[in-house]
Design a protein around this motif. Structure first.
Motif, PDB file in Angstrom:
ATOM      1  N   LEU A 131     -36.322 -88.279 -61.321  1.00  0.00           N
ATOM      2  CA  LEU A 131     -36.862 -88.231 -60.170  1.00  0.00           C
ATOM      3  C   LEU A 131     -37.860 -89.398 -60.015  1.00  0.00           C
ATOM      4  O   LEU A 131     -38.644 -89.611 -61.094  1.00  0.00           O
ATOM      5  CB  LEU A 131     -37.656 -87.070 -60.043  1.00  0.00           C
ATOM      6  CG  LEU A 131     -38.414 -86.700 -58.741  1.00  0.00           C
ATOM      7  CD1 LEU A 131     -37.515 -86.522 -57.518  1.00  0.00           C
ATOM      8  CD2 LEU A 131     -39.337 -85.266 -58.984  1.00  0.00           C
ATOM      9  N   THR A 134     -39.257 -94.266 -54.638  1.00  0.00           N
ATOM     10  CA  THR A 134     -38.259 -95.263 -54.089  1.00  0.00           C
ATOM     11  C   THR A 134     -38.654 -96.089 -53.176  1.00  0.00           C
ATOM     12  O   THR A 134     -37.951 -97.209 -53.033  1.00  0.00           O
ATOM     13  CB  THR A 134     -36.759 -94.692 -54.003  1.00  0.00           C
ATOM     14  OG1 THR A 134     -36.827 -93.733 -52.952  1.00  0.00           O
ATOM     15  CG2 THR A 134     -36.248 -93.984 -55.232  1.00  0.00           C
ATOM     16  N   SER A 135     -39.549 -96.026 -52.470  1.00  0.00           N
ATOM     17  CA  SER A 135     -39.814 -96.905 -51.523  1.00  0.00           C
ATOM     18  C   SER A 135     -41.388 -96.628 -51.468  1.00  0.00           C
ATOM     19  O   SER A 135     -42.156 -95.848 -51.919  1.00  0.00           O
ATOM     20  CB  SER A 135     -39.217 -96.146 -50.171  1.00  0.00           C
ATOM     21  OG  SER A 135     -39.831 -94.800 -49.616  1.00  0.00           O
ATOM     22  N   ASN A 139     -41.769 -91.329 -51.248  1.00  0.00           N
ATOM     23  CA  ASN A 139     -41.079 -90.185 -51.320  1.00  0.00           C
ATOM     24  C   ASN A 139     -40.432 -89.736 -52.545  1.00  0.00           C
ATOM     25  O   ASN A 139     -39.795 -91.076 -53.246  1.00  0.00           O
ATOM     26  CB  ASN A 139     -40.140 -90.386 -50.064  1.00  0.00           C
ATOM     27  CG  ASN A 139     -40.537 -90.362 -48.668  1.00  0.00           C
ATOM     28  OD1 ASN A 139     -41.402 -89.946 -48.489  1.00  0.00           O
ATOM     29  ND2 ASN A 139     -39.760 -90.879 -47.838  1.00  0.00           N
ATOM     30  N   TRP A 140     -40.488 -88.868 -53.012  1.00  0.00           N
ATOM     31  CA  TRP A 140     -39.768 -88.644 -54.332  1.00  0.00           C
ATOM     32  C   TRP A 140     -38.347 -88.513 -53.928  1.00  0.00           C
ATOM     33  O   TRP A 140     -37.825 -87.767 -53.043  1.00  0.00           O
ATOM     34  CB  TRP A 140     -40.448 -87.225 -55.005  1.00  0.00           C
ATOM     35  CG  TRP A 140     -41.867 -87.587 -55.701  1.00  0.00           C
ATOM     36  CD1 TRP A 140     -42.975 -87.004 -54.933  1.00  0.00           C
ATOM     37  CD2 TRP A 140     -42.294 -88.115 -56.689  1.00  0.00           C
ATOM     38  NE1 TRP A 140     -43.989 -87.367 -55.828  1.00  0.00           N
ATOM     39  CE2 TRP A 140     -43.675 -88.032 -56.992  1.00  0.00           C
ATOM     40  CE3 TRP A 140     -41.399 -88.748 -57.908  1.00  0.00           C
ATOM     41  CZ2 TRP A 140     -44.075 -88.729 -57.899  1.00  0.00           C
ATOM     42  CZ3 TRP A 140     -42.012 -89.193 -58.757  1.00  0.00           C
ATOM     43  CH2 TRP A 140     -43.373 -89.038 -58.962  1.00  0.00           C
ATOM     44  N   THR A 141     -37.489 -89.220 -54.783  1.00  0.00           N
ATOM     45  CA  THR A 141     -36.091 -89.119 -54.711  1.00  0.00           C
ATOM     46  C   THR A 141     -35.329 -88.919 -56.223  1.00  0.00           C
ATOM     47  O   THR A 141     -35.761 -89.651 -57.031  1.00  0.00           O
ATOM     48  CB  THR A 141     -35.681 -90.203 -54.089  1.00  0.00           C
ATOM     49  OG1 THR A 141     -36.526 -90.524 -52.670  1.00  0.00           O
ATOM     50  CG2 THR A 141     -34.112 -90.414 -53.722  1.00  0.00           C
ATOM     51  N   TRP A 142     -34.440 -88.050 -56.089  1.00  0.00           N
ATOM     52  CA  TRP A 142     -33.535 -87.842 -57.418  1.00  0.00           C
ATOM     53  C   TRP A 142     -32.572 -89.211 -57.605  1.00  0.00           C
ATOM     54  O   TRP A 142     -31.997 -89.687 -56.516  1.00  0.00           O
ATOM     55  CB  TRP A 142     -32.763 -86.457 -57.306  1.00  0.00           C
ATOM     56  CG  TRP A 142     -33.742 -85.448 -57.336  1.00  0.00           C
ATOM     57  CD1 TRP A 142     -34.070 -84.431 -56.128  1.00  0.00           C
ATOM     58  CD2 TRP A 142     -34.295 -84.829 -58.338  1.00  0.00           C
ATOM     59  NE1 TRP A 142     -34.898 -83.568 -56.578  1.00  0.00           N
ATOM     60  CE2 TRP A 142     -34.976 -83.673 -57.913  1.00  0.00           C
ATOM     61  CE3 TRP A 142     -34.479 -85.170 -59.610  1.00  0.00           C
ATOM     62  CZ2 TRP A 142     -35.524 -82.878 -58.837  1.00  0.00           C
ATOM     63  CZ3 TRP A 142     -35.249 -84.272 -60.908  1.00  0.00           C
ATOM     64  CH2 TRP A 142     -35.840 -83.182 -60.350  1.00  0.00           C
ATOM     65  N   GLY A 145     -29.664 -89.681 -55.165  1.00  0.00           N
ATOM     66  CA  GLY A 145     -29.962 -90.055 -53.927  1.00  0.00           C
ATOM     67  C   GLY A 145     -30.544 -88.861 -53.040  1.00  0.00           C
ATOM     68  O   GLY A 145     -30.982 -89.124 -51.834  1.00  0.00           O
ATOM     69  N   SER A 146     -30.661 -87.597 -53.630  1.00  0.00           N
ATOM     70  CA  SER A 146     -31.161 -86.627 -52.602  1.00  0.00           C
ATOM     71  C   SER A 146     -32.744 -86.435 -52.830  1.00  0.00           C
ATOM     72  O   SER A 146     -33.277 -86.966 -53.721  1.00  0.00           O
ATOM     73  CB  SER A 146     -30.716 -85.272 -53.178  1.00  0.00           C
ATOM     74  OG  SER A 146     -30.892 -84.981 -54.503  1.00  0.00           O
ATOM     75  N   PRO A 147     -33.345 -86.069 -51.675  1.00  0.00           N
ATOM     76  CA  PRO A 147     -34.940 -86.195 -51.697  1.00  0.00           C
ATOM     77  C   PRO A 147     -35.388 -84.744 -52.581  1.00  0.00           C
ATOM     78  O   PRO A 147     -34.654 -83.904 -52.663  1.00  0.00           O
ATOM     79  CB  PRO A 147     -35.390 -85.972 -50.330  1.00  0.00           C
ATOM     80  CG  PRO A 147     -33.774 -85.192 -49.750  1.00  0.00           C
ATOM     81  CD  PRO A 147     -32.749 -85.734 -50.508  1.00  0.00           C
ATOM     82  N   ASN A 149     -36.913 -81.327 -52.912  1.00  0.00           N
ATOM     83  CA  ASN A 149     -37.182 -80.199 -52.067  1.00  0.00           C
ATOM     84  C   ASN A 149     -38.533 -79.702 -52.454  1.00  0.00           C
ATOM     85  O   ASN A 149     -38.712 -78.889 -53.719  1.00  0.00           O
ATOM     86  CB  ASN A 149     -36.039 -79.197 -52.246  1.00  0.00           C
ATOM     87  CG  ASN A 149     -36.313 -77.953 -51.595  1.00  0.00           C
ATOM     88  OD1 ASN A 149     -37.314 -77.664 -51.002  1.00  0.00           O
ATOM     89  ND2 ASN A 149     -35.120 -77.217 -51.295  1.00  0.00           N
TER      90      ASN A 149
END
Length: 192
Positions: A131, A134-135, A139-142, A145-147, A149
């Motif tokens: 995790l 990425t931007s 935003n936390w992203t796995w 590619g999934s955000p 939850n």
């Protein structure tokens, strides 16, 4: 008489040397009978094979899948395999190592999986998971590619660029990605 190098001869069978009826012919061409217990053992063996085949088919249908295996030194849990590093490195080094192993950094699906990984690591020090930020929108992203939850998990600490997540004592913490921690790799178990 020989014509063109061919020799002819007449053969006569002595009387009584050929079978005179079909029962004698049948006796002449039959094999000796196996003992009764051989035939019973053969039938029991075939019946056992059929029962075993039926049991395997029933178990395959009831289970919905076959056996799932993990490589040596990987811990199985549910349908996945987990590997815990022995060395400490920065987050992207852990990500690359997992990729080299045909896996990815841990992507936590639920609280039970988080607890399992804590048992695996022994709650020692923080451990990198898959995790990160990425931007610039923070935003936390796995790594799949999934955000994240946010209703399942919260990340304590700042969500800034160059932030990666580590887990310790059932908490996910924001850390600087260049910090040296151990990491957990995860991959699907192999169906056999």
């Amino acid at each position: 008489m020989a014509e063109d190098g061919v020799i002819y001869t007449y053969l006569a069978h002595p009387a009584g040397s050929l079978p005179s009826d079909t029962s004698a012919l049948a006796q002449h061409h039959t094999c000796p009978q196996c003992p009764l217990w051989h035939r019973i053992a053969l039938w029991v063996g075939w019946a056992g094979n059929i029962v075993l085949l039926g049991a395997v088919l029933v178990l395959a249908v009831l289970e919905g899948s076959g056996c799932k295996l993990c490589p040596r030194h990987w811990a199985p849990y549910r349908d996945k395999c987990y590997w815990f590093s022995e060395e400490n490195e920065y987050w992207s080094r852990g990500r690359d190592d997992c990729s080299w192993r045909g896996s990815h950094l841990l992507v936590i699906q639920d609280q039970e999986e988080l607890e399992f990984t804590q048992n695996l690591t022994g709650n020692q020090n923080p451990v990198w998971i898959g995790l990160n930020i990425t931007s610039q929108r923070k935003n936390w992203t796995w790594v799949d590619g999934s955000p994240l939850n946010q209703t399942l998990f919260t990340v304590s600490g700042p969500a800034e660029e160059n932030s990666c997540a580590a887990v310790k004592k059932n908490q996910i913490k924001s850390e600087i990605c260049n910090t040296h921690y151990k990491w957990i790799c995860q991959k699907e178990a192999v169906l056999i």
